[in-house]
Design a protein around this motif. Sequence first.
Motif, PDB file in Angstrom:
ATOM      1  N   LEU A 101       0.839  -1.193   0.000  1.00  0.00           N
ATOM      2  CA  LEU A 101       0.000   0.000   0.000  1.00  0.00           C
ATOM      3  C   LEU A 101       0.879   1.250   0.000  1.00  0.00           C
ATOM      4  N   ALA A 102       0.604   2.141  -0.953  1.00  0.00           N
ATOM      5  CA  ALA A 102       1.372   3.382  -1.071  1.00  0.00           C
ATOM      6  C   ALA A 102       0.551   4.407  -1.844  1.00  0.00           C
ATOM      7  N   LYS A 103       0.953   5.648  -1.701  1.00  0.00           N
ATOM      8  CA  LYS A 103       0.335   6.723  -2.468  1.00  0.00           C
ATOM      9  C   LYS A 103       1.019   6.801  -3.827  1.00  0.00           C
ATOM     10  N   THR A 104       0.226   6.926  -4.893  1.00  0.00           N
ATOM     11  CA  THR A 104       0.770   7.011  -6.244  1.00  0.00           C
ATOM     12  C   THR A 104       1.073   8.458  -6.603  1.00  0.00           C
ATOM     13  N   ASP A 105       1.755   8.653  -7.729  1.00  0.00           N
ATOM     14  CA  ASP A 105       2.050  10.011  -8.179  1.00  0.00           C
ATOM     15  C   ASP A 105       0.800  10.745  -8.651  1.00  0.00           C
ATOM     16  N   TYR A 106      -0.321  10.024  -8.867  1.00  0.00           N
ATOM     17  CA  TYR A 106      -1.569  10.674  -9.248  1.00  0.00           C
ATOM     18  C   TYR A 106      -2.539  10.780  -8.073  1.00  0.00           C
ATOM     19  N   GLY A 107      -2.029  10.556  -6.841  1.00  0.00           N
ATOM     20  CA  GLY A 107      -2.798  10.840  -5.636  1.00  0.00           C
ATOM     21  C   GLY A 107      -3.648   9.717  -5.073  1.00  0.00           C
ATOM     22  N   ALA A 108      -3.589   8.543  -5.644  1.00  0.00           N
ATOM     23  CA  ALA A 108      -4.390   7.421  -5.150  1.00  0.00           C
ATOM     24  C   ALA A 108      -3.610   6.646  -4.092  1.00  0.00           C
ATOM     25  N   ARG A 109      -4.318   5.884  -3.279  1.00  0.00           N
ATOM     26  CA  ARG A 109      -3.702   4.919  -2.355  1.00  0.00           C
ATOM     27  C   ARG A 109      -4.036   3.545  -2.907  1.00  0.00           C
ATOM     28  N   GLU A 110      -3.003   2.762  -3.234  1.00  0.00           N
ATOM     29  CA  GLU A 110      -3.197   1.481  -3.925  1.00  0.00           C
ATOM     30  C   GLU A 110      -2.217   0.431  -3.428  1.00  0.00           C
ATOM     31  N   PHE A 111      -2.578  -0.832  -3.675  1.00  0.00           N
ATOM     32  CA  PHE A 111      -1.681  -1.967  -3.446  1.00  0.00           C
ATOM     33  C   PHE A 111      -2.045  -3.055  -4.437  1.00  0.00           C
ATOM     34  N   ALA A 112      -1.156  -4.033  -4.599  1.00  0.00           N
ATOM     35  CA  ALA A 112      -1.412  -5.119  -5.546  1.00  0.00           C
ATOM     36  C   ALA A 112      -1.108  -6.466  -4.891  1.00  0.00           C
ATOM     37  N   VAL A 113      -1.895  -7.477  -5.289  1.00  0.00           N
ATOM     38  CA  VAL A 113      -1.834  -8.826  -4.727  1.00  0.00           C
ATOM     39  C   VAL A 113      -1.898  -9.843  -5.861  1.00  0.00           C
ATOM     40  N   ARG A 114      -1.196 -10.971  -5.683  1.00  0.00           N
ATOM     41  CA  ARG A 114      -1.328 -12.103  -6.609  1.00  0.00           C
ATOM     42  C   ARG A 114      -2.214 -13.141  -5.916  1.00  0.00           C
ATOM     43  N   ASP A 115      -3.259 -13.620  -6.619  1.00  0.00           N
ATOM     44  CA  ASP A 115      -4.138 -14.629  -6.022  1.00  0.00           C
ATOM     45  C   ASP A 115      -3.515 -16.023  -6.152  1.00  0.00           C
ATOM     46  N   PRO A 116      -4.104 -17.047  -5.536  1.00  0.00           N
ATOM     47  CA  PRO A 116      -3.508 -18.384  -5.567  1.00  0.00           C
ATOM     48  C   PRO A 116      -3.358 -18.995  -6.970  1.00  0.00           C
ATOM     49  N   GLU A 117      -4.111 -18.496  -7.959  1.00  0.00           N
ATOM     50  CA  GLU A 117      -4.001 -18.995  -9.330  1.00  0.00           C
ATOM     51  C   GLU A 117      -2.967 -18.217 -10.137  1.00  0.00           C
ATOM     52  N   GLY A 118      -2.518 -17.064  -9.619  1.00  0.00           N
ATOM     53  CA  GLY A 118      -1.522 -16.254 -10.311  1.00  0.00           C
ATOM     54  C   GLY A 118      -2.044 -14.950 -10.886  1.00  0.00           C
ATOM     55  N   ASN A 119      -3.355 -14.705 -10.823  1.00  0.00           N
ATOM     56  CA  ASN A 119      -3.927 -13.453 -11.321  1.00  0.00           C
ATOM     57  C   ASN A 119      -3.462 -12.291 -10.447  1.00  0.00           C
ATOM     58  N   LEU A 120      -3.286 -11.129 -11.070  1.00  0.00           N
ATOM     59  CA  LEU A 120      -2.867  -9.936 -10.343  1.00  0.00           C
ATOM     60  C   LEU A 120      -4.069  -9.034 -10.073  1.00  0.00           C
ATOM     61  N   TRP A 121      -4.166  -8.552  -8.833  1.00  0.00           N
ATOM     62  CA  TRP A 121      -5.256  -7.685  -8.398  1.00  0.00           C
ATOM     63  C   TRP A 121      -4.667  -6.423  -7.799  1.00  0.00           C
ATOM     64  N   SER A 122      -5.098  -5.276  -8.277  1.00  0.00           N
ATOM     65  CA  SER A 122      -4.711  -4.002  -7.710  1.00  0.00           C
ATOM     66  C   SER A 122      -5.969  -3.383  -7.109  1.00  0.00           C
ATOM     67  N   PHE A 123      -5.841  -2.890  -5.882  1.00  0.00           N
ATOM     68  CA  PHE A 123      -6.973  -2.257  -5.191  1.00  0.00           C
ATOM     69  C   PHE A 123      -6.557  -0.853  -4.813  1.00  0.00           C
ATOM     70  N   GLY A 124      -7.457   0.098  -5.018  1.00  0.00           N
ATOM     71  CA  GLY A 124      -7.148   1.463  -4.657  1.00  0.00           C
ATOM     72  C   GLY A 124      -8.365   2.366  -4.696  1.00  0.00           C
ATOM     73  N   ASP A 125      -8.155   3.603  -4.278  1.00  0.00           N
ATOM     74  CA  ASP A 125      -9.262   4.539  -4.218  1.00  0.00           C
ATOM     75  C   ASP A 125      -9.367   5.445  -5.446  1.00  0.00           C
ATOM     76  N   HIS A 126      -8.583   5.168  -6.476  1.00  0.00           N
ATOM     77  CA  HIS A 126      -8.674   5.944  -7.724  1.00  0.00           C
ATOM     78  C   HIS A 126      -9.855   5.412  -8.541  1.00  0.00           C
ATOM     79  N   ALA A 127     -10.889   6.210  -8.643  1.00  0.00           N
ATOM     80  CA  ALA A 127     -12.121   5.790  -9.316  1.00  0.00           C
ATOM     81  C   ALA A 127     -12.080   6.011 -10.815  1.00  0.00           C
ATOM     82  N   GLY A 128     -10.938   6.402 -11.354  1.00  0.00           N
ATOM     83  CA  GLY A 128     -10.844   6.644 -12.784  1.00  0.00           C
ATOM     84  C   GLY A 128     -11.303   8.049 -13.133  1.00  0.00           C
ATOM     85  N   GLU A 129     -11.194   8.347 -14.388  1.00  0.00           N
ATOM     86  CA  GLU A 129     -11.564   9.660 -14.882  1.00  0.00           C
ATOM     87  C   GLU A 129     -12.993   9.620 -15.440  1.00  0.00           C
ATOM     88  N   PRO A 130     -13.714  10.739 -15.370  1.00  0.00           N
ATOM     89  CA  PRO A 130     -15.072  10.750 -15.919  1.00  0.00           C
ATOM     90  C   PRO A 130     -15.061  10.602 -17.434  1.00  0.00           C
TER      91      PRO A 130
END
Length: 133
Positions: A101-130
């Motif tokens: 978990l860290a703050k990105t250069d675009y102001g979001a707080r995010e982290f990333a996880v690999r699931d047991p099958e190998g898929n990558l998941w990123s979670f954060g509060d950046h809701a994207g652009e309108p």
Amino acid sequence: MTGSNPTVFMTLQATDAPALIDFYVDTFGFVVAARYGDGDTVHHAQLNWPDGAGGIMLGTHRPGAAWSRQPGTAGAYVVTTDPDTLYERVLQHGADVVRPLAKTDYGAREFAVRDPEGNLWSFGDHAGEPTPT
């Protein structure tokens, strides 16, 4: 948005779909909306993200099927309003954190996880652009 039907789904296949479903529910907080199958074979499952309008549809990998993809090759970004609490939950479940978990250069707080099958998941509060008008 809790209680509404999702309109966008990530689709996954898994070598051990029941275990992956349990991981997503226990570790990330997804909610099982439907699950069909026999024994350890999952023909179709729907997991909803409680914090938004998306979800996952997944099932047991069936090589050679028309909609067949190799398990463990997907990546997703999931918006959460509280990345700090979710990150603590992920750590408590011993998930494979690939980016803390860290703050990105675009102001979001995010982290990333690999699931047991190998898929990558990123979670954060950046809701994207309108959507541009």
